[in-house]
Design an enzyme around this catalytic site. Sequence first.
Site, mmCIF file in Angstrom:
data_model
loop_
_atom_site.group_PDB
_atom_site.id
_atom_site.type_symbol
_atom_site.label_atom_id
_atom_site.label_comp_id
_atom_site.label_asym_id
_atom_site.label_seq_id
_atom_site.Cartn_x
_atom_site.Cartn_y
_atom_site.Cartn_z
ATOM 1 N N ARG A 1 -49.588 -10.443 -14.922
ATOM 2 C CA ARG A 1 -49.924 -9.019 -14.718
ATOM 3 C C ARG A 1 -51.172 -8.657 -15.520
ATOM 4 O O ARG A 1 -51.095 -8.399 -16.725
ATOM 5 C CB ARG A 1 -48.739 -8.162 -15.166
ATOM 6 C CG ARG A 1 -48.981 -6.678 -15.060
ATOM 7 C CD ARG A 1 -49.023 -6.195 -13.635
ATOM 8 N NE ARG A 1 -47.720 -6.335 -12.988
ATOM 9 C CZ ARG A 1 -47.563 -6.296 -11.648
ATOM 10 N NH1 ARG A 1 -48.597 -6.118 -10.846
ATOM 11 N NH2 ARG A 1 -46.361 -6.441 -11.132
ATOM 12 N N ASP B 1 -52.683 4.101 -4.423
ATOM 13 C CA ASP B 1 -52.595 2.754 -3.854
ATOM 14 C C ASP B 1 -53.293 2.786 -2.496
ATOM 15 O O ASP B 1 -52.686 3.126 -1.486
ATOM 16 C CB ASP B 1 -51.113 2.349 -3.728
ATOM 17 C CG ASP B 1 -50.954 0.862 -3.432
ATOM 18 O OD1 ASP B 1 -51.969 0.193 -3.189
ATOM 19 O OD2 ASP B 1 -49.806 0.382 -3.453
ATOM 20 N N ARG C 1 -51.953 -17.577 -6.298
ATOM 21 C CA ARG C 1 -51.893 -17.113 -7.689
ATOM 22 C C ARG C 1 -50.690 -17.724 -8.424
ATOM 23 O O ARG C 1 -50.542 -17.524 -9.632
ATOM 24 C CB ARG C 1 -51.854 -15.585 -7.769
ATOM 25 C CG ARG C 1 -50.598 -14.907 -7.223
ATOM 26 C CD ARG C 1 -50.580 -13.408 -7.547
ATOM 27 N NE ARG C 1 -49.485 -12.696 -6.903
ATOM 28 C CZ ARG C 1 -49.099 -11.469 -7.221
ATOM 29 N NH1 ARG C 1 -49.714 -10.811 -8.177
ATOM 30 N NH2 ARG C 1 -48.104 -10.880 -6.581
ATOM 31 N N GLU D 1 -60.203 -3.714 -6.489
ATOM 32 C CA GLU D 1 -60.047 -5.066 -5.968
ATOM 33 C C GLU D 1 -61.052 -5.346 -4.856
ATOM 34 O O GLU D 1 -61.184 -4.562 -3.914
ATOM 35 C CB GLU D 1 -58.627 -5.239 -5.425
ATOM 36 C CG GLU D 1 -57.567 -4.862 -6.449
ATOM 37 C CD GLU D 1 -56.186 -4.687 -5.833
ATOM 38 O OE1 GLU D 1 -55.862 -5.430 -4.893
ATOM 39 O OE2 GLU D 1 -55.435 -3.812 -6.287
ATOM 40 N N HIS E 1 -58.075 -9.467 -7.341
ATOM 41 C CA HIS E 1 -57.295 -8.263 -7.670
ATOM 42 C C HIS E 1 -57.559 -7.847 -9.133
ATOM 43 O O HIS E 1 -56.676 -7.928 -9.993
ATOM 44 C CB HIS E 1 -55.818 -8.634 -7.465
ATOM 45 C CG HIS E 1 -54.826 -7.545 -7.517
ATOM 46 N ND1 HIS E 1 -54.723 -6.632 -8.544
ATOM 47 C CD2 HIS E 1 -53.839 -7.228 -6.662
ATOM 48 C CE1 HIS E 1 -53.725 -5.819 -8.307
ATOM 49 N NE2 HIS E 1 -53.158 -6.152 -7.177
HETATM 50 C C1 BG6 Z 1 -51.993 -3.743 -5.178
HETATM 51 C C2 BG6 Z 1 -51.169 -3.241 -4.037
HETATM 52 O O1 BG6 Z 1 -53.083 -4.438 -4.679
HETATM 53 O O2 BG6 Z 1 -51.196 -4.629 -5.972
HETATM 54 C C3 BG6 Z 1 -49.947 -2.517 -4.583
HETATM 55 O O3 BG6 Z 1 -51.947 -2.387 -3.201
HETATM 56 C C4 BG6 Z 1 -49.158 -3.459 -5.472
HETATM 57 O O4 BG6 Z 1 -49.148 -2.045 -3.508
HETATM 58 C C5 BG6 Z 1 -50.081 -4.009 -6.561
HETATM 59 O O5 BG6 Z 1 -48.068 -2.763 -6.069
HETATM 60 C C6 BG6 Z 1 -49.401 -5.020 -7.482
HETATM 61 O O6 BG6 Z 1 -48.842 -6.065 -6.763
HETATM 62 P P1 BG6 Z 1 -47.998 -7.167 -7.496
HETATM 63 O O7 BG6 Z 1 -47.441 -8.071 -6.430
HETATM 64 O O8 BG6 Z 1 -48.920 -7.913 -8.415
HETATM 65 O O9 BG6 Z 1 -46.911 -6.451 -8.251
#
Ligand code: BG6
Length: 313
Positions: free
Chosen positions: A84, A225, A110, A284, A180
């Site tokens: 994260r 989002d 990933r 992103e 991302h």
């Molecule tokens: C964003 C999405 O790119 O990533 C969101 O648009 C999502 O909807 C977020 O919650 C995080 O995704 P993840 O899979 O890493 O929890």
Amino acid sequence: MNIDTLNSEFGIEGAARFSEDRGGLTLLSLRTGGATAEVYLYGAHVRSYQPVAGRPVLWMSRASRFVGPSCDASGDGSFGKPIRGGIPVCFPWFGVHPTDRNLPNHGFVRLKMWNVASVERTESGALTAKLSTASDSETLRLWPHEFEASLLLTLSNDLAVSLEIRNAGASPFTMTEALHAYFAVSDIRMVTLHGLDGAEYVDKLFESDRRLRQRGAVRFTAETDRPYLDMPDACTIEDAGWGRTIRIEKSGSRSTVVWNPWIAKARRMEDFGDDEWTGMLCVETANALTDAVSLDPGAAHTMGMKVGVDHDG
Ligand code: BG6
């Protein structure tokens, strides 16, 4: 390859070094005269980028998991858990899988180990690192297409990241993808995002295909989002709290996804601290939804982002 072998084959004295990081993940640390960056081989996941005279540009959750692939005797379980923060690489689908919600969100690269293809110093003093991966029996179970992927990092004062995908199979495929990036900000409520004026977006908070149009800059007062579509332009994050401007240029990308979970969603995510939503913003570089890319056998597509700090404090 173990750390010593990686260092003797690819290390550059004072500039590029491999080490073992949290969860036993292998981390490549790069240093130029102007900036530092770190990337995990797991997921080709950029962990950090920081100009020498500035604050960290990328955000990483203190609640992130650092769990790489672990194979049991049957070979199953060879995907890890998402990290994260930093820059997750999303491919071959962006977000929830279009037909099977049980498949991993944002695809599987990933969650996979990548290999080191090269680490080099250029004549101008920049560093490049190329990581690669490809389809295997595990990925073919989730997505029946052969591919080769490489991620090229170029670190000077700025950080450029480019993802090349090649169709290595015998039939065409269509993919969605994202770099991302999670950016560190002083307080999301003090941030203005420029560059999306006039672009159409889908608001993912509503289950609808309805398109809305951005008017002016984006400011943040609630969960956000939004994939902005058909939008190849650069963005800048103007952070009034830190007096910092981050520039994000892109190439080969028609979507820009803007995300902040705000309070309730941050609480629901177990790998995201309850109060951390104030300190991050995802911008992103992507090809998502109707900006999906189709590749014929043998064809390749490259999508890149270049991040730099124009002004800090
Ligand atoms: C964003 C999405 O790119 O990533 C969101 O648009 C999502 O909807 C977020 O919650 C995080 O995704 P993840 O899979 O890493 O929890």
